[in-house]
Enzyme design. Structure first.
Site, short mmCIF file in Angstrom:
data_model
loop_
_atom_site.label_atom_id
_atom_site.label_comp_id
_atom_site.label_asym_id
_atom_site.label_seq_id
_atom_site.Cartn_x
_atom_site.Cartn_y
_atom_site.Cartn_z
N CYS A 174 -2.94 8.10 4.20
CA CYS A 174 -2.65 7.69 2.61
C CYS A 174 -4.09 7.86 1.80
O CYS A 174 -3.84 7.87 0.69
CB CYS A 174 -2.36 6.28 2.81
SG CYS A 174 -3.24 5.21 3.90
N GLU A 231 1.00 -1.04 -0.03
CA GLU A 231 0.11 -0.09 0.13
C GLU A 231 0.98 1.06 -0.05
O GLU A 231 1.91 1.58 0.78
CB GLU A 231 -0.96 0.04 1.29
CG GLU A 231 -2.05 0.81 1.03
CD GLU A 231 -2.08 2.04 1.86
OE1 GLU A 231 -1.80 3.18 1.36
OE2 GLU A 231 -2.23 2.00 3.11
#
Lengths: 525, 525
Positions: free
Chosen positions: B294, B255
């Protein structure tokens, strides 16, 4: 004769002298291929911009219908694929059938099961879950066809099946395909693509073909694309670490080496039905396609007291098996694919022999039937034996991609399971036993490191589908050294060409999107 | 004070001077960490040999019960994690809650939903399919927990949640975990692991902790292991191309960066409810954790005629927002995590400014409340605007990991969708509109390049769960530059820690194995 590339809806010949395709029995040059000078970047852009949207405006059923038409059309040309398989691969009728009929069956299989997805444009996964107290806001997962192209870099051993087993689920998903067959045996795949193009069943851009080097193809793949590779671990590593592939997190599916195992249970004495079934299976695995299947049995585990009898039984059968020119109808084992593979086999065999005894074969200079040993690429079917599998290195690590199998002695489950696991991830293991707890312990001991486990007892007998036979309804692939990829497994194959995402939104909006979607439950049935 | 590592069931201090953990508000050194000299290979072997088997002899329900106990225990220590979040991250109460309460909620969520898998030891996928005419031989797919360890290399922004959202599904799957928190903010995760170890809820080897450099950790991972990384694309590329990882096809979940988007529909005029909801959301995204999520909105797309009003509305709110020392109760925005991140933000901001205008903020030398600008690591919340998104480069490519958002003008769906896709794969996009066909076209245009799409209309209003909020029942992850990984999504998270394989065997054998298994349908519900 030069075989062309098919890119951006045009047949185009590569420049330069090209690479020769050779008959592995006679050494004769058959044709030449080249991808030099062709525009691979534009080909991928054309596939994404033209082929993808045209495929995706169809429903799954409509695309399944296209596959059905392709399956019919390819079947009509079956004889020609057999002819080219003989020429370019030295394939016996059985070898050609395994590849070509396997390919046709797989296309028709996906045509059939794809209809279950009906009018869907994408797939709905699970139920909508409320994310608010009133239920007006909910979450729903979907799988949607990726808007890129699928690039297939294929192996030399299955030019027909390797193309079809990948193309069928990709096209069914609505994703255009670009196929790069392995150079040495590109002719069969070339002919199949040529027939698909001629038939005009698919929309422009849905299929492309590169014959020869992939050149800088991977420089042009994008986030939306998929690269599916079958072949050596070395090439797999080069693809995986390719800077553009890494930088863009391009989805990569790999099917690589595999030191597959067959296991004879301690309960199976020489002469028992399961002993005989295993012997038959080992013989088939050594001889079919001259052992050049990624699923071929490389190691056979049997109890120490059974090993000798097993070696004798397999040897007796091997000594009655004719190896040579498949144009001779008595021949059961053809050549490996070319001189380079022959050398690689002999080199690997040398390593195996350094820690194993030879039970049968192993003659580097044996004489094939009706073929010149100098010009042809034969490897003598060879049976080895290891009495010390725990201390062995090469047996668990060197894949001789030819008609070579090693028998390995075991004493108990306690040493069997770790020895099989030394393969470090395999496509398939098979186990023959009437002891149901032995079967279960082997399966639970190996399942996480294998893609497929074949279990045979007397109730199944000869009805099993075979160690090396890949059934399209079942998973093909394996973790670790087998590459970590997943292929087939029925509609699960569509997962590779879809992207999972979740919509968190108004219940009505989700309902409308769900109305466009088939259910992913169908993938796992 | 030195924070120790927990490896092979022992607390062990690294050697050497170590790396300091620093308070980003005061610049004070808080503690030191080092992994130098500790034996990472043995730690992984211990996890595989001790932790894995001990976890896997339990059922899913029993492991869910362990998670419930961990959740309770961590909740009891919540205040301490808040205290450390303030010290080590400069977290406001809201920031700490987002991380710590998110972590606790996620552990409890998996404890709860994990019980659905009941007494299973593995998972059965789909039904058994007959592979023989008599039905005595069949095929059945299973998912079985891998026999390796799960290695988590985590990001600095979510020391608590990043640990828990990965550890919960791994432990529920029966896979031991080794956590390496990001060095700058390792304290919170260290404390959590310390509390888990102290509680003795987990069997020995089920949890390990490395504080400091991961050193040669990846040299020791095996085919059975999983590496799950959250962080920069550069480090992600190093992990992906690591020779041992590549050679063994180690499963890697990534990720990474993401240039997330929020979209205001053409129907949402200034002053409308959805306009106001978007403004509120943008403000939350800029301020919460100082934009260090994020999932944070980096680009806001609005019609050309709405852009100015949107800029004014967000600016008005920003100008009333206090930035500084979170010990001051009026402060709503804290620092970024350290001086290095501050520099990286300012550098990225410079690039964005080269093609955008500044609507608010952008002062490199602004004065934070109650903090020394020299010693602290603040970035002024900044709003930029781009009138030419199609020609822009940095706007779609540079992730300023701080409180910076760019407004981008669009004219129609035709330019909107390609501009959003210029993010090259993102975690999340949100779209605000009452035009249901606009919502649907945006979702279908972006779904394959996003992990999550949040759609908000007036029927949903303030009941939506938030652009940046990761709900454990829904997918977190994204393709392309977002890394291609998948996390959470309810029980789907267990997929990463299981291996799919198929058993082809006697119907009875499959029935017995199925008796040991829960149903994978539960994963997708």
């Amino acid at each position: 004769m030069n075989l062309s590339n098919y890119l951006a809806g045009q047949w185009i010949e590569g420049s330069g002298p090209g690479t020769p395709l050779v008959d592995p029995v006679t050494g004769d040059e058959l044709a030449r291929i080249s991808s030099d000078g062709v525009d691979l970047k534009t080909a991928l852009e054309f596939a994404r911009a033209q082929g993808g949207p045209a495929l995706r405006q169809l429903s799954y059923t409509q695309r399944a219908d296209l596959l059905a038409k392709i399956g019919e059309m390819l079947s009509a040309n079956r004889d020609e694929y057999f002819r080219l398989s003989l020429l370019n691969l030295g394939a016996t009728q059985a070898d050609a059938s395994f590849d070509v009929d396997g390919a046709l069956y797989t296309v028709k299989y996906y045509a059939k099961i794809g209809r279950a997805l009906a009018d869907g444009k994408m797939l709905k996964e699970g139920a909508a879950a409320s994310l608010s107290k009133t239920g007006v806001f909910a979450g729903q997962h979907f799988l949607v066809p990726t808007k890129g192209a699928a690039v297939f870099i294929n192996a030399f051993n299955f030019p027909a099946w390797g193309f079809c087993e990948k193309a069928a689920p990709a096209l069914l998903s609505g994703v255009p395909v670009l196929v790069k067959p392995a150079s040495p045996t590109a002719w069969v795949a070339h002919k199949m693509v040529e027939d698909v193009v001629k038939s005009a069943i698919l929309p422009p851009g849905a299929i492309s073909l590169v014959c020869g080097s992939a050149r800088e193809l991977l420089d042009h793949v994008r986030e939306e694309d998929i690269v599916s590779f079958t072949g050596s671990a070395d090439t797999a590593a080069r693809i995986r670490t390719h800077s553009n592939v890494v930088h863009r997190s391009v989805r990569v599916n790999i099917e690589a080496d595999s030191i597959n195992s067959a296991i004879l249970g301690p309960d199976c004495a020489p002469g028992s039905d399961l002993f005989d079934l295993l012997v038959k299976e080992v013989l088939k695995e050594i001889t079919l396609k001259a052992g050049q299947k990624c699923t071929t049995i490389r190691r056979v585990f049997a109890t120490r007291q059974t090993l000798k009898a097993l070696g004798e039984a397999v040897s007796a059968r091997l000594s009655a098996t004719k190896v040579g020119n498949p144009r001779n109808s008595e021949v059961k084992v053809g050549p490996v694919v070319n001189k380079a593979q022959q050398s690689a086999c002999l080199e690997g065999l040398k390593k195996l022999r350094s820690e194993c005894s030879v039970v049968f074969g192993g003659n580097d200079h044996f004489e094939p039937v009706d073929a010149d040993p100098q010009k042809s690429a034969f490897v003598q079917p060879t049976l080895l034996a290891s009495n010390d599998g725990l201390a062995s290195k090469y047996v668990h690590d060197v894949e001789v991609f030819g008609p070579v199998v090693t028998l390995v002695a075991y004493d108990s489950l306690k040493d069997l399971v770790p020895m099989v696991r030394r393969g470090s991830g395999s496509l398939v293991a098979s186990v023959f036993s009437n002891d149901s707890s032995f079967l279960q312990e082997v399966i639970l001991g190996l399942g996480d490191l294998h893609g497929r486990i074949l279990a045979v007892d007397s109730s199944v007998g000869a009805q099993h589908t075979g160690h090396g036979n890949v059934v399209p309804s079942c998973l093909h692939g394996g973790p670790g050294r087998a590459g970590g990829g997943e292929e087939l497994a029925g509609l699960r194959a569509l997962l590779l060409y879809h992207r999972r995402f979740v919509v968190q939104g108004p219940a009505n909006c989700i309902k409308e999107l769900s109305g466009l979607s088939a259910d992913t439950n169908l993938l796992y049935s």
